[in-house]
Design an enzyme around this catalytic site. Structure first.
Site: not given
Length: 516
Positions: A11-12, A50, A104, A300-301
């Site tokens: 995540d992130d 997300c 998510h 995810d990014h």
């Protein structure tokens, strides 16, 4: 008969990793994976938030096809009954397992992480997850707060643990079960950190003395940045420690010393994550499956760490859209090791010295939407067909392209454009482009600019990244029929990577639009 798949999604996580050239970070276990993987240094998410990003790469469709730009709809009901990557593996005889944050959670995956379509058994969520946003961070006054910067003593946490520690333990338990029942598996493990709050075991701070932490190279809002492009980082403003700073909306800025502390804690959270990945891969060795398991590692990014005066994701800049992406394929990215030899010995970030270069590295621009067809091809499954222009009624297709051809083509040959091309539709001679997009409710930053609900979206920023530039247009968008009007451009951005790698100097207005 076919390889297993271990799919790790973080995540992130922006690519601040040793294997991506970061000099400060301690990430020996992820670097060790990279040393035996094909590493893509220009991989991009399709939307820097997300739920839309995850639904996009798990279905192999872009946000305009999943119709998910926020958190509040389930694609099977709202857009089309699209098959997912784990579902495709399940339908091809794999046991599919989900641990932690893969889909998510919530309505965007039908409150079930898309079980039973995608998974053979109900997904596992760590019990400690429910305390993520509670007041568990001890302040200087000894009281507990819900802070952004939150190093903790794990023994004092509810249950004496943290979510990612629990996810690693569960994934290892499942690997041990899969070893004994000898079925092919697709195990997806989703790690939470470095997603906010930056809550991690406090000993990881020791790796990053504050005096070694710099500000972002460009910590100011660029003069020519259109206001619609700016994300006002509303989510971090709501944390107790940021709220106490009382910074002005929307542009801030945060005090320099606090910027450094956020950056320090992000790095510390990445090293904590690296330990979890190291333990997981070491367990893959322990059960004797490193030789027949494909490992994918991605995020995810990204997450902005003060660049452009921005924090968090929610934008089209590289810092928000660029992700790590690597594929470990036994016998393809590495030579098979002798039975019992260690592929992934655990490396302690507190004592390990020295880095390792990626096994293979491609600078080709690639997209997360391509992971599904790529993984299908690597596993020897039939590659899902390319989607037609409109594919709402098509159950199985992909808007990505398998990037397996990039695995073994040496970069020099690519430069000359001489590689062989079987499938003329999907010829790799065209310049590779990654598309991302981000919705906004208005031309100027609002309290809901970062995460507008579908009904409030008025503008969509469509962005394309080539090896040479990032080009974005912010166009009128109608959420009632999901239509973008490219005749009605609110603002534009153009950054030339060679002279402006940090994307600070927008030359859109001094460029002839015929050329664009």
């Amino acid at each position: 008969d076919g390889m297993n798949v271990l799919f790790i999604v973080v995540d992130d996580l922006r690519p601040i990793l040793g294997c991506y050239g970061d000099k400060l970070v301690k990430s020996p276990n992820i670097d060790q994976l990279a040393a035996q993987s094909m590493v893509f240094s220009n991989a991009y998410a399709q939307q820097a938030v997300c739920a839309p990003s995850r639904v996009s790469f798990l279905t192999g469709r872009r946000p305009d096809t999943t119709r998910l730009y926020d958190f509040y709809s389930y694609w099977r009901v709202h857009a089309g009954n699209y098959s997912t990557m784990p579902q495709y593996f399940k339908e091809n005889g794999y046991v599919t397992l989900s641990v932690g944050k893969v889909f998510h959670p919530g309505i965007s995956s039908n409150y079930s992480d898309d079980y039973p379509y995608s998974w053979s058994i109900p997904p596992f969520h760590p019990s400690a997850e429910k305390y993520e946003n509670d007041k568990t961070c001890r302040g200087k006054d000894g009281k507990l707060y819900a802070n952004l910067v939150c190093p903790v003593n794990v023994t004092e946490m509810p249950g004496g643990t943290l979510p990612d520690i629990q996810s690693t333990e569960e994934a290892i338990r499942l690997l041990n079960i899969m070893k004994t029942n000898r079925q092919k598996f697709f195990l997806a493990v989703g790690y939470h950190k470095p997603h906010i709050p930056l809550r991690y075991p406090q000993e990881f701070l020791k790796l990053y003395p504050l005096e070694n932490i710099t500000l972002a190279p460009d910590p100011w809002v660029p003069k020519k940045l259109p206001s619609v492009a700016y994300n006002p980082w509303t989510d971090i403003r709501q944390r107790d420690d940021v709220e106490a700073l009382n910074v002005s909306f929307p542009y801030g800025p945060l005090p320099d010393d606090f910027q450094r502390r956020i950056r320090q804690s992000y790095y510390a959270a990445v090293s904590y994550l690296d330990v979890q990945v190291g333990l997981l891969l070491n367990a893959l060795d322990n059960v004797g499956l490193s030789n027949n398991t494909i490992v994918v590692f991605t995020a995810d990014h990204g997450w902005s760490l003060g660049e452009h005066g921005e924090w968090a994701k929610y934008s089209n800049f590289d810092v928000a859209t660029r992700v790590p992406l690597m594929f470990y394929v036994p016998g393809m990215t590495t030579f098979p090791v002798s039975q019992g030899a260690r592929v992934f010995p655990y490396l302690d970030p507190f004592s390990h010295i020295g880095g390792s270069a990626p096994q293979g590295q491609s600078k080709k621009v690639v997209e997360l939407v391509s992971v599904f067809p790529t993984l299908a091809e690597l596993a020897g499954l039939q590659v899902p067909p390319a989607c037609p222009e409109t594919s709402f009624g098509v159950v199985l297709c992909t808007e990505g392209t398998s990037i397996v051809p990039y695995f073994n083509v040496s970069e020099e040959k690519v430069e000359e454009g001489k590689e062989a091309c079987d499938d003329t539709d999907r010829c790799f001679n065209e310049e590779a482009v990654a598309f991302s997009q981000y919705p906004r409710p208005a031309d100027t930053p609002q309290w809901n600019s970062d995460k507008p609900k579908l009904k409030d979206i008025r503008i969509m920023g469509y962005s394309m990244r080539t090896i040479d530039c990032r080009y974005t247009v912010w166009v009128q968008f109608d959420p009632s029929n999901f239509s973008a009007d490219f005749e009605d451009i609110h603002a534009g951005e153009l950054y030339m990577m060679e002279t402006d790698p940090n994307q600070d100097n927008n030359i859109y207005n001094n460029t002839s639009h015929g050329w664009l």
